[in-house]
Design a protein around this motif. Structure first.
Motif, PDB file in Angstrom:
ATOM      1  N   TYR A 167     130.891  81.385 132.493  1.00 46.00           N
ATOM      2  CA  TYR A 167     130.047  80.652 131.555  1.00 46.00           C
ATOM      3  C   TYR A 167     129.432  79.582 131.900  1.00 46.00           C
ATOM      4  O   TYR A 167     128.166  79.496 131.232  1.00 46.00           O
ATOM      5  CB  TYR A 167     131.497  80.201 130.527  1.00 46.00           C
ATOM      6  CG  TYR A 167     130.922  79.262 129.491  1.00 46.00           C
ATOM      7  CD1 TYR A 167     130.176  79.931 128.366  1.00 46.00           C
ATOM      8  CD2 TYR A 167     130.811  77.937 129.699  1.00 46.00           C
ATOM      9  CE1 TYR A 167     129.822  78.970 126.976  1.00 46.00           C
ATOM     10  CE2 TYR A 167     130.205  77.035 128.609  1.00 46.00           C
ATOM     11  CZ  TYR A 167     129.884  77.912 127.125  1.00 46.00           C
ATOM     12  OH  TYR A 167     129.373  76.929 126.241  1.00 46.00           O
ATOM     13  N   GLN A 170     126.108  80.950 133.307  1.00 47.34           N
ATOM     14  CA  GLN A 170     125.228  81.651 132.276  1.00 47.34           C
ATOM     15  C   GLN A 170     124.516  80.609 131.613  1.00 47.34           C
ATOM     16  O   GLN A 170     123.429  80.720 130.791  1.00 47.34           O
ATOM     17  CB  GLN A 170     126.031  82.255 131.423  1.00 47.34           C
ATOM     18  CG  GLN A 170     126.500  83.777 131.861  1.00 47.34           C
ATOM     19  CD  GLN A 170     127.670  84.338 131.202  1.00 47.34           C
ATOM     20  OE1 GLN A 170     127.970  83.816 130.121  1.00 47.34           O
ATOM     21  NE2 GLN A 170     128.236  85.156 131.690  1.00 47.34           N
ATOM     22  N   ASN A 171     125.121  79.200 131.589  1.00 42.25           N
ATOM     23  CA  ASN A 171     124.477  78.146 130.735  1.00 42.25           C
ATOM     24  C   ASN A 171     123.961  77.012 131.564  1.00 42.25           C
ATOM     25  O   ASN A 171     123.707  76.027 130.935  1.00 42.25           O
ATOM     26  CB  ASN A 171     125.874  77.565 129.681  1.00 42.25           C
ATOM     27  CG  ASN A 171     125.982  78.546 128.736  1.00 42.25           C
ATOM     28  OD1 ASN A 171     125.376  78.843 127.974  1.00 42.25           O
ATOM     29  ND2 ASN A 171     126.873  79.725 128.962  1.00 42.25           N
ATOM     30  N   LYS A 209     125.227  69.347 135.028  1.00 41.89           N
ATOM     31  CA  LYS A 209     124.289  70.297 134.608  1.00 41.89           C
ATOM     32  C   LYS A 209     123.371  70.486 136.046  1.00 41.89           C
ATOM     33  O   LYS A 209     123.183  69.467 136.689  1.00 41.89           O
ATOM     34  CB  LYS A 209     123.352  69.320 133.700  1.00 41.89           C
ATOM     35  CG  LYS A 209     122.422  70.164 132.762  1.00 41.89           C
ATOM     36  CD  LYS A 209     122.933  70.775 131.614  1.00 41.89           C
ATOM     37  CE  LYS A 209     121.791  71.401 130.874  1.00 41.89           C
ATOM     38  NZ  LYS A 209     122.018  72.973 130.506  1.00 41.89           N
TER      39      LYS A 209
END
Length: 210
Positions: A167, A170-171, A209
Motif C-alpha cells: 500500500y 502504491q501511494n 512521504k
C-alpha cells in the motif's frame, strides 16, 4: 458510562483490515522496557505486564483513595500495546523471539501527571507487594503512520505487514522504522483467553512521504 479510549478514538484502535494512513497525536503512557522472548513462562515480558496493570489499575481506582487527581473522570483501562525491534534487523524477524527488544505500554488519560504516576507506582508496589520500579512515565509522539487490523496469530503478521508495504509503495510513502520510530502493536484480544486464529491486533508502522 466510563470513558473508553477504544470507542472514543476508533480511528486509532479499530482500523479496518486494509491499510490506512493516520496521524497519531502525542500521548502519555505507563511503560516498561525489556528484552527477550515474550512467551517465556514467568519471563521478563510477563513480569512487565504485571507491573503495567498494577500501576494502571491503581490510577483507575484512585478516586476511591485519598489521592485525588485533578480533572479525573472514570475510564476503562486502555488496551496493552507494545513497541518491538531487534538489533541489526530491518523490520521484525518472528523466528527469533529471543532477540526481541520491547517497550510495553498502556496509555494514560491526559489528566494524569507525572506526580500522579509516581504516587501510583509507589502505591501499587506496597499494595501488591510487587517491585514496580521498572515502570516509567513515557511520552510518545508517533506522527505519520500506516496501520491495519491483523486477524490471527502473531506469527502470521508478516503477510499483513506485506499488505501495508504494498500500500505504501502504491501511494508514495515509505516505511520510516528506526531506533526512535518502532514497529507498534495494540492488543485488542487477551492472548491468554482468545485462540490465536481469532486474535485482533492493530499493527502500526511509522512512515514518511517519498
Amino acid at each position: 458510562m466510563a470513558f473508553d479510549f477504544k470507542k472514543e478514538y476508533k480511528e486509532f484502535y479499530m482500523p479496518k483490515n486494509k491499510p490506512e494512513i493516520v496521524i497519531v497525536p502525542k500521548a502519555n503512557y505507563i511503560a516498561v522496557r525489556g528484552k527477550g522472548d515474550p512467551n517465556e513462562e514467568d519471563g521478563a515480558y510477563q513480569q512487565a505486564i504485571s507491573v503495567l496493570y498494577a500501576v494502571a489499575y491503581t490510577l483507575k481506582m484512585s478516586y476511591k483513595t485519598d489521592h485525588k487527581i485533578a480533572g479525573f473522570f472514570e475510564y476503562v483501562v486502555p488496551p496493552l500495546e507494545g513497541f518491538w525491534w531487534q538489533e541489526h534487523i530491518d523490520g521484525v524477524d518472528y523466528t527469533d523471539k529471543s532477540a526481541f527488544n520491547w517497550i510495553s505500554v498502556i496509555r494514560l488519560p491526559d489528566f494524569i501527571t507525572k506526580e500522579d504516576f509516581e504516587w501510583a507506582v509507589d502505591t501499587a508496589a506496597k499494595k501488591k507487594k510487587l517491585d514496580c520500579s521498572s515502570a516509567e512515565f513515557l511520552t510518545i509522539d508517533e506522527g505519520l503512520c500506516v496501520q491495519i487490523m491483523h486477524l490471527g496469530a502473531f506469527d502470521d503478521e508478516p503477510a499483513t505487514v506485506a499488505l501495508m508495504d504494498a500500500y505504501l509503495e502504491q501511494n508514495g510513502y515509505a516505511n520510516d522504522l528506526n531506533k526512535e520510530r518502532l514497529h507498534h502493536e495494540i492488543y485488542l484480544s487477551d492472548a491468554r483467553k482468545v485462540a490465536p486464529e481469532k486474535r485482533k491486533t492493530v499493527i502500526r508502522h511509522p512512515i514518511k512521504k517519498i
